[in-house]
Design an enzyme around this catalytic site. Sequence first.
Site, short mmCIF file in Angstrom:
data_model
loop_
_atom_site.label_atom_id
_atom_site.label_comp_id
_atom_site.label_asym_id
_atom_site.label_seq_id
_atom_site.Cartn_x
_atom_site.Cartn_y
_atom_site.Cartn_z
N GLU A 7 -18.74 -7.22 -3.55
CA GLU A 7 -17.34 -7.61 -3.42
C GLU A 7 -17.08 -9.00 -3.99
O GLU A 7 -16.18 -9.17 -4.80
CB GLU A 7 -16.94 -7.62 -1.93
N ASP A 49 -3.55 -10.35 -8.09
CA ASP A 49 -3.87 -9.40 -9.16
C ASP A 49 -2.72 -8.64 -9.84
O ASP A 49 -2.32 -8.94 -10.97
CB ASP A 49 -4.94 -8.40 -8.68
N GLU A 97 0.83 -1.21 0.00
CA GLU A 97 0.00 0.00 0.00
C GLU A 97 0.86 1.26 0.00
O GLU A 97 0.53 2.24 -0.66
CB GLU A 97 -0.92 0.03 1.23
N GLU A 113 -12.13 -1.31 -10.01
CA GLU A 113 -11.62 -2.22 -11.04
C GLU A 113 -12.56 -2.39 -12.24
O GLU A 113 -12.09 -2.55 -13.37
CB GLU A 113 -11.31 -3.61 -10.44
#
Length: 566
Positions: free
Chosen positions: A432, A317, A182, A471
């Site tokens: 989600e 991802d 992050e 996304e």
Amino acid sequence: MAVGLPFNASRLALGLLIVVILVVGYFSNVSAPLFHHEAVPLEFVASSYDWANHTRKHPISEKDMAKLPAGDAIEIPPIQHLFFSPPDNEEATKSLEEKRSDIKRAFVQTWDSYEKHAWGRDELKPLSMKGHDSLGGWAASMIDALDTLWLMDMKPEFNRAASYVGRLDWDNSTSESCNLFETNIRYLGGLLSAYELSSEGVLLSKAIEIGDLLYAAFDNYEHMPPHTITFHDLKLGRGHPEQKQSSAGLGSMSLEFTKLTQLTGNPKYYDGIDRITRAFNRTQNSTLIPGMWPLQIDVLHDFGVKDDSFSLGANGDSLYEYLVKEFVLLRGREPVYEEMYTKAVDAIIKNLLFRPMLPKKDNVLMVGKIDVVGGGIVNLQPHLEHLSCFAGGMIAMGGKVFERDDHVVIGDKLARGCAYAYASFPNGIMPETSSLSACPSLDPCEFRSSSIRATTDGFKTKDKRYVLRPEAIESIFILYRITGNEEYRDIAWDMWKAIKKATKTPHGTFAEVKDVTQSELTHTDSMESFWMAETLKYFYLIFSDESVLHLDEWVFNTEGHPLKRS
Ligand SMILES: *[C@@H]1O[C@H](CO)[C@@H](O)[C@H](O)[C@H]1NC(C)=O
Ligand SMILES: *[C@@H]1O[C@H](CO)[C@@H](O)[C@H](O)[C@H]1NC(C)=O
Ligand SMILES: *[C@@H]1O[C@H](CO)[C@@H](O)[C@H](O)[C@H]1NC(C)=O
Ligand SMILES: *[C@@H]1O[C@H](CO)[C@@H](O)[C@H](O)[C@H]1NC(C)=O
């Protein structure tokens, strides 16, 4: 020239020069307040701990460091569709402008609330209107939003934020540790992108400081960073990688660290990520799904890959996304990224895609997740994770870069798969996670509603939240730019209307939705920094002129921060 002039002429010239200087001086004084943010250089205050000068326990001499690949750039085929400027169509232009303003209005409302109620904090809590620190207390939402402020032409706001950032002290954290992934994608990525857009030097200086902190985390026997960086331990030279680390965490540093080396000329950052790349390359063929890597890597034991879960969702991802994007950022000068991406995407297409069983047999695809069970049997679970919705954009982009038209088609069907999911839920937003029934192959099949305890059109909802994620619109935006198909803008507009309606709070802020399947929606007091960094940016961009952040000039990191190809 003046030398050859008669005395009087040169005196005259001197006189004129003085007049010019006075006039220019007068007007630049008058106009100074208007262009305040351009005229006054922002102050840089160094952080109280200098990680650049931190004494290393496991130094690497410069001659042993990998250097940026030098050779000639290769010609990468165009990613973006060749848009012709449309004949003057006032109505269409006006409608695009209105859409952009609607999205910008939401951004301005969010930003103003942040500035008023949570300035300098990581997040604004959109219901209680309080600040909240979740990412070290280094103003995550502010730094993540810098490039969007620039893009939306909010220069005074940009300047106030950049001025705050110039004085930020990375050694004054609200936490004892930070998350490698992050911190890299949001803080370092956000600063580098804002610097490349604005040329504002303090942003690069602060990027170097946080880059040096992250780089210090490579100081161990393995030369690999741990997933969690504990500041106190790191200062004592006790930062070790872990037995189970997120693959995406390790694999998603290449763009930011390469850019840092490109901007500073210091090879250490590129050397750091090159070691990670080589380790991934070494193990690519020996995992349970050769070509892919499991979600967890054992960094302590030579990048061991015993874990048996594979997906393009959390922890998987952006590892894949960064392979093709790093190839583009380096302009094809390092072939290993093409080799790794090509092998990975083949394995993804072969193993992870499924065709959902749908009432109208819509021609869409989705990515599921895999558990490899006893005897090496590959068990594909038709789960749909919102996080994995970036895959359509990635595979389509890779299809352009490596001239695989079939991949552009697959990327299109994946992007439409997520858009289909949005449209299938009563509020027009996908949750989600959900699961579906998969057709036996990628060909159409009969819908059997009994085969799944479906709640909505074949979907069985698991995690019912919508947490303001980007996304799905990210892929729709990329596919629009790649194909030029206007239909994507219609899809985007429907998604935007749904998201705005569902997430807007009575305070004019936007908040996470608890359960997208309910008709009475309730909110959670939370708004992550990617709402301003990514979600609103991609919605704004799809309705902007196609030359803005052209895909053949810019590469977006996994937090939506554009970096310039160089
Ligand atoms: C490291 O410290 C030395 C001496 O204090 C200083 O001259 C140098 O500029 C520092 N290097 C960096 C990169 O800050
Ligand atoms: C650390 O940051 C907080 C606010 O985030 C500030 O109030 C405090 O003065 C800072 N401390 C130092 C030593 O700079
Ligand atoms: C990547 O792995 C392949 C196969 O193991 C190997 O031939 C190649 O040299 C490696 N490339 C790099 C840059 O490590
Ligand atoms: C990877 O494995 C495949 C078969 O599983 C094999 O054909 C290929 O040569 C291997 N590549 C490398 C670089 O080891």
